[in-house]
Motif scaffolding. Structure first.
Motif, PDB file in Angstrom:
ATOM      1  N   ALA A 341       0.842  -1.029   0.030  1.00 32.57           N
ATOM      2  CA  ALA A 341      -0.130  -0.145   0.066  1.00 32.57           C
ATOM      3  C   ALA A 341       0.758   1.109   0.099  1.00 32.57           C
ATOM      4  O   ALA A 341       2.201   1.207   0.426  1.00 32.57           O
ATOM      5  CB  ALA A 341      -0.965  -0.008   1.229  1.00 32.57           C
ATOM      6  N   VAL A 396      -0.663  -6.426   9.282  1.00 30.90           N
ATOM      7  CA  VAL A 396      -0.567  -5.140   8.844  1.00 30.90           C
ATOM      8  C   VAL A 396      -2.016  -4.753   8.766  1.00 30.90           C
ATOM      9  O   VAL A 396      -2.881  -5.119   7.830  1.00 30.90           O
ATOM     10  CB  VAL A 396       0.348  -5.083   7.634  1.00 30.90           C
ATOM     11  CG1 VAL A 396       0.463  -3.492   7.233  1.00 30.90           C
ATOM     12  CG2 VAL A 396       1.715  -5.505   7.986  1.00 30.90           C
ATOM     13  N   ARG A 398      -4.202  -1.702   6.899  1.00 29.83           N
ATOM     14  CA  ARG A 398      -3.976  -0.750   5.624  1.00 29.83           C
ATOM     15  C   ARG A 398      -4.946   0.441   5.765  1.00 29.83           C
ATOM     16  O   ARG A 398      -6.313  -0.097   6.101  1.00 29.83           O
ATOM     17  CB  ARG A 398      -4.111  -1.551   4.390  1.00 29.83           C
ATOM     18  CG  ARG A 398      -2.992  -2.714   4.449  1.00 29.83           C
ATOM     19  CD  ARG A 398      -3.069  -3.434   3.079  1.00 29.83           C
ATOM     20  NE  ARG A 398      -4.506  -4.012   2.868  1.00 29.83           N
ATOM     21  CZ  ARG A 398      -4.770  -5.279   3.293  1.00 29.83           C
ATOM     22  NH1 ARG A 398      -4.186  -5.887   4.077  1.00 29.83           N
ATOM     23  NH2 ARG A 398      -6.082  -5.616   3.283  1.00 29.83           N
ATOM     24  N   ARG A 403       0.229   2.243   6.247  1.00 33.72           N
ATOM     25  CA  ARG A 403       0.253   0.802   6.926  1.00 33.72           C
ATOM     26  C   ARG A 403       0.643   0.840   8.134  1.00 33.72           C
ATOM     27  O   ARG A 403       1.663   1.395   8.387  1.00 33.72           O
ATOM     28  CB  ARG A 403       1.093  -0.141   5.939  1.00 33.72           C
ATOM     29  CG  ARG A 403       0.750   0.027   4.533  1.00 33.72           C
ATOM     30  CD  ARG A 403       1.924  -0.797   3.783  1.00 33.72           C
ATOM     31  NE  ARG A 403       1.811  -2.237   4.007  1.00 33.72           N
ATOM     32  CZ  ARG A 403       2.967  -3.074   3.945  1.00 33.72           C
ATOM     33  NH1 ARG A 403       4.009  -2.545   3.619  1.00 33.72           N
ATOM     34  NH2 ARG A 403       2.681  -4.183   4.239  1.00 33.72           N
ATOM     35  N   ARG A 405       0.875  -1.681  12.059  1.00 39.10           N
ATOM     36  CA  ARG A 405       1.113  -2.832  12.783  1.00 39.10           C
ATOM     37  C   ARG A 405       0.800  -2.515  14.259  1.00 39.10           C
ATOM     38  O   ARG A 405       1.362  -1.661  14.848  1.00 39.10           O
ATOM     39  CB  ARG A 405       2.190  -3.609  12.510  1.00 39.10           C
ATOM     40  CG  ARG A 405       2.215  -4.844  13.271  1.00 39.10           C
ATOM     41  CD  ARG A 405       3.356  -5.667  13.081  1.00 39.10           C
ATOM     42  NE  ARG A 405       3.569  -6.449  11.617  1.00 39.10           N
ATOM     43  CZ  ARG A 405       4.200  -6.061  10.780  1.00 39.10           C
ATOM     44  NH1 ARG A 405       5.170  -5.204  10.985  1.00 39.10           N
ATOM     45  NH2 ARG A 405       4.137  -6.648   9.422  1.00 39.10           N
ATOM     46  N   VAL A 493       6.097   0.129   7.483  1.00 42.37           N
ATOM     47  CA  VAL A 493       4.983   0.079   8.182  1.00 42.37           C
ATOM     48  C   VAL A 493       5.061   0.668   9.467  1.00 42.37           C
ATOM     49  O   VAL A 493       6.412   0.942  10.116  1.00 42.37           O
ATOM     50  CB  VAL A 493       4.755  -1.373   8.609  1.00 42.37           C
ATOM     51  CG1 VAL A 493       3.597  -1.640   9.445  1.00 42.37           C
ATOM     52  CG2 VAL A 493       4.445  -2.111   7.309  1.00 42.37           C
TER      53      VAL A 493
END
Length: 919
Positions: A341, A396, A398, A403, A405, A493
């Motif tokens: 992403a 993850v 999105r 992104r 986590r 991320v």
């Protein structure tokens, strides 16, 4: 063993010898024990245990002889001894063998093959069941006879017929007889018809067959008796009985463990858990995992649930299945690649025209979607609870801007009960509150209690039917932006290390197909959900009347044809457009309507003003708008009866939970009932060790034990609730609220019992004679001297708990030296006598932790007692409080509480009374 039923039964019961013996420590984790790893260095463990179980089965007793001991004199290896070779009485009729060196003649000994062996070197196992050979010997002997009878019929059958010589004929010799019988047998094999000479007579024998003797039935009956004697199901011995309820293999093994094998397993495990074999606090038990191992499908389902709960990891599952651990490369190959992403940082990002999420100075929030393996989602309609995985760890999330986590332990909340369950993130639709938030390696597991009412009942029904089967959370990291950082393992991320958990919602659109979890919503502004694009906020306009021209124009277009004929739109004077026309209460209403709502002519015509206003006549427009605001200006006071105060049972505030430091310090477990119990304890010992004089026998020492009897006493209470109150119940249930208070009173009674047993013991006192002094240094010096002296009592200073009365505690907290520096500071304890914990929770007095105990005497100006003791020797036991409901009367329902408590001090020398006089 020659009887197949006995052999089969013995083999089944001895199958427990194939199970490994495991020693568990006080923390319930396996601990190494050399004795259990290899009992006999020369014999496999399965053989030693089989011999032991066989002796317990047939004789009711088994013996091991210790052949080697290790640290602490605990056995490290032993050898099975045939029960027939062991005697508790010396052999008669022959000279006794001399005692081993170092064994006192007065000590207990056991004779093994006629040789005396100290009893301390023998481990005796006793079966709770009587030996089979002692109580079922007649059955086994009868089975042996039946077996021999069957063998006789199989090996040496009786003749079915014979020949004799007729009267007057010459008898034949042996050779002639043998030849005649051979010819007879051969002729019978060739044909059925026979001829008997005149000189011979054929005789038939009426012999009973095994079937006539019912030998098969007798053998079956004795087999049933043997099965009963061994405690086994006849089916296990191959004897068919009546039809049975269906059971799978695991169920049958479970029943066999409970009904047959458990007495022998407990006989071995309990004996090996005793203090002469294992250390204190350690226990021994059989590992039943392999024996009770289910089929592969059942194991997979079990492991799936354990992983979802966070109770096991994949590596632990592979260890249970005896599979090698996954390498790092294998874990990476098994982890699904996240969907790429656009990368966006939670920082200042300008709004874009591509539909991306817009952020201002900091990330405003986003709607996340996950890819993850399945997780549990459970609904308990009866208990009114919903359980599920709120946020998974690892996958993850999105959105159109970046992104994310979530890291384990990210959730921050003040109180579990303040985390509410909403319906689709609508704050006006609360459904319940959180009762459990379990941060597991798998993710944040959440359990919610659903409130009573129409909304809660509907949510439970929809969740149970699988309609509302997803969970979604709202998180906020506005106050902790430094907790959202780049993921070191994946720089594209953002790793959310900490954020506020504002609420969890029940929804019908989960992003997880299998995990039953919806998207995760993050917000920086009070948890409001984000849309795909956030437009900049325009400055607020002045508070002026709304422009209703479009509304009036549409209304006029529909109603112009209904105007009365001859009425023309009046020309009005143009006025300031920012001025708001007001209708005075002294003026007549410009428009009038009849009871049916039809327009009537007043000082002005409503339709005409609407038309004129739509054509630019501001005065007409202002008059119409003013009239409409006057008609529809309704505030909350006007509709108060229709909007009564809302009752929020989910926000009920109960009494604060108390702490019970004294009872928690002395609590040693539960009681089964009110039966008094006795335990042994040390009494006296003297002269056990002295200097030795060569050639002179030592003078025997003395050792005595004492016993202490503890008699439990009952605790009870009762509340009378009127029948009307009981039936009405209330929300929360009034009976549950009362029961909570009764439970608190229960534990307060236990705390008072702990104080009472210390008061009644009259221990040695430590009197602080001069009180606290002006600044507290006298108090400190007296305590220091008293504690130092305790090092010289027999056994040393072992007291580990000081329950402190309020006056002494306050004096310790306030104690200062001559310079005004605190003797027990919370900060910078340099050359101080001790420290004070945060919020004055405890005071460390030269290493002795003084704990405030509210159950001791209240504050005053007289001497009061605190107690310093070793918690190992001050004991308390209590049953769990039992709830009793009695409905034996019409007007009242009795809610009662019942149970037992017991307290005892096993060594009063382990207790000191600290007496402090604040005056």
């Amino acid at each position: 063993m020659s009887i197949p039923a006995v052999l089969r039964g013995r083999n089944l019961i001895c199958s427990i010898s194939s199970l490994p013996l495991i020693q568990y420590g006080p923390d319930r984790k396996p601990a190494r024990n050399p004795l259990l790893e290899q009992i006999d260095p020369d014999v496999a463990n399965i053989t030693t245990l089989s011999q032991t179980v066989e002796d317990l089965l047939f004789e009711g007793i088994a013996w091991w002889r210790i052949i080697e001991s290790g640290w602490g004199d605990f056995p490290t290896s032993a050898r099975h001894v045939d029960v027939a070779s062991v005697s508790l009485q010396p052999p008669a009729g022959r000279n006794l063998a001399p005692l081993p060196s170092g064994v006192d003649p007065r000590d207990a000994v056991v004779w093994v093959d006629g040789v005396p062996v100290p009893a301390s070197q023998m481990i005796r196992f006793d079966s709770p069941n009587p030996g089979v050979l002692k109580v079922a010997g007649a059955v086994i002997r009868r089975a042996i006879k039946f077996d021999r009878a069957a063998g006789m019929y199989a090996d040496d059958p009786r003749p079915l017929d014979f020949f004799t010589t007729t009267e007057g004929a010459d008898p034949a010799d042996d050779d002639e007889v043998n030849e005649l019988l051979a010819k007879w047998k051969k002729a019978r094999q060739a044909g059925g018809t026979a001829y008997v000479p005149f000189s011979m007579k054929y005789n038939a024998v009426d012999v009973m067959s095994p079937a006539d003797l019912q030998l098969v039935e007798l053998q079956r009956q004795v087999g049933l008796e043997i099965a009963n004697a061994l405690g086994l199901d006849p089916e296990d011995l191959g004897i068919s009985t009546t039809s049975r309820t269906y059971q799978n293999a695991v169920d049958r093994r479970q029943d066999r463990i409970n009904d047959v094998l458990m007495p022998y397993m407990r006989a071995i495990a309990d004996r090996l858990s005793m203090g002469d074999v294992t250390r204190r606090g350690y226990t021994v038990w059989f590992d039943l995992d392999d024996y009770m191992r289910a089929d592969q499908v059942a194991r997979v389902n079990y492991y799936r649930e354990m992983i979802a709960m966070g109770a096991m990891t994949v590596d632990e599952v592979r260890a249970e299945e005896r599979m090698p651990a996954l390498t790092s490369q294998q874990k990476r190959e098994l982890t699904p690649a996240p969907t790429q992403a656009p990368v966006a940082a939670p920082a200042a990002v300008a709004a874009s025209g591509d539909g991306g999420v817009s952020f201002s100075a900091e990330p405003q929030g986003a709607t996340f979607g996950f890819d993850s393996e399945s997780a549990s989602f459970a609904v308990d309609v009866e208990a009114r609870t919903i359980t599920g995985l709120a946020v998974p760890y690892g996958p993850v999330a999105r959105n159109q801007g970046g992104r994310y986590r979530f890291a384990q332990g990210w959730a921050r909340f003040a109180d579990i009960g303040r985390v509410k369950l909403l319906r689709d993130h609508d704050r006006t639709q609360p459904l319940g509150r959180a009762v459990e938030l379990d941060d597991t390696p798998r993710g944040l597991m959440a359990k919610f209690k659903i409130s009573r009412g129409k909304a809660g009942d509907e949510a439970l029904a929809l969740a149970a039917d699988g309609v509302l089967d997803g969970l979604s959370v709202t998180a906020d990291w506005h106050d902790m932006p430094d907790q959202v950082v780049r993921d070191p393992n994946e720089p594209s991320v953002w790793l959310v290390k900490a954020a506020k958990l504002l609420e969890v919602s029940l929804t019908a659109m989960p992003a997880f197909d299998d995990s039953r979890l919806t998207s995760v919503r993050a917000s920086q502004h009070e948890g409001n959900e984000m849309t795909d694009a956030i437009e900049p906020q325009a400055p607020a306009a002045p508070a002026i009347a709304p422009d209703m021209s479009a509304l009036f124009s549409a209304w006029a277009a529909q109603n112009i044809q209904n105007q009365p004929v001859g009425i023309q739109a009046e020309t009005r004077q143009v006025v300031n457009p920012t001025r708001v026309a007001m209708t005075s209460v002294n003026e007549a209403t410009p428009y009038r309507f009849d009871r049916k709502g039809n327009i009537q002519r007043g000082s002005h015509d409503f339709s005409s003003d609407l038309i004129a206003g739509s054509q630019g006549d501001k005065s007409a427009l202002d008059r119409a708008e003013t009239f409409m605001r006057a008609q529809f200006d309704v505030d909350r006071a006007d509709v108060a009866p229709a909007n009564p105060n809302r009752y929020r049972p989910d926000m009920y505030v109960d009494q604060r939970e108390f702490k019970y430091p004294l009872w928690n310090a002395i609590n040693k477990g539960t009681l089964a009932d009110s039966t008094p119990f006795t335990f042994a304890k040390f009494n006296t010992a003297s002269g056990l060790v002295n200097n030795h004089t060569e050639g002179v026998e030592p003078t025997p020492g003395t050792f005595t034990e004492a016993s202490q009897t503890v008699t439990p006493t009952a605790i009870s209470g009762k509340v009378e609730i009127t029948r009307e109150t009981w039936d009405q119940g209330g929300n929360p249930q009034i009976s549950n609220l009362i029961w909570r208070q009764m439970e608190r009173a229960w534990y307060e009674a236990l705390e008072a019992a702990a104080v009472a047993v210390l008061d009644a013991a009259t221990p040695t006192g430590i009197t602080l004679t001069t009180g606290g002094g002006t600044t507290g240094q006298t108090l400190d010096s007296e305590l220091t001297a008293a504690f130092a002296a305790l090092q010289f009592i027999r056994g040393g200073f072992s007291m580990d708990f000081m329950a402190t009365q309020i006056d002494l505690y306050k004096a310790l907290v306030a104690a200062k030296d001559t310079t005004g520096r605190r003797l027990y500071p919370a900060l910078g304890p340099t050359n101080a006598s001790g420290t004070v914990a945060s919020r004055f929770a405890t005071v460390d007095v030269n290493g002795v932790t003084a704990i405030p105990s509210w159950a001791l005497a209240a504050t005053g100006i007289v001497a009061a007692s605190s107690y310093l003791f070793d918690s190992e020797f001050v004991n308390g036991w209590a049953t769990a409080p039992q709830r009793l409901n009695f409905q034996y009367r019409v007007a009242y329902v009795d809610l009662a509480i019942w149970g037992y408590k017991a307290t005892a001090i096993s060594d009063v020398n382990a207790v000191r009374e600290v007496i402090y006089d604040p005056a």
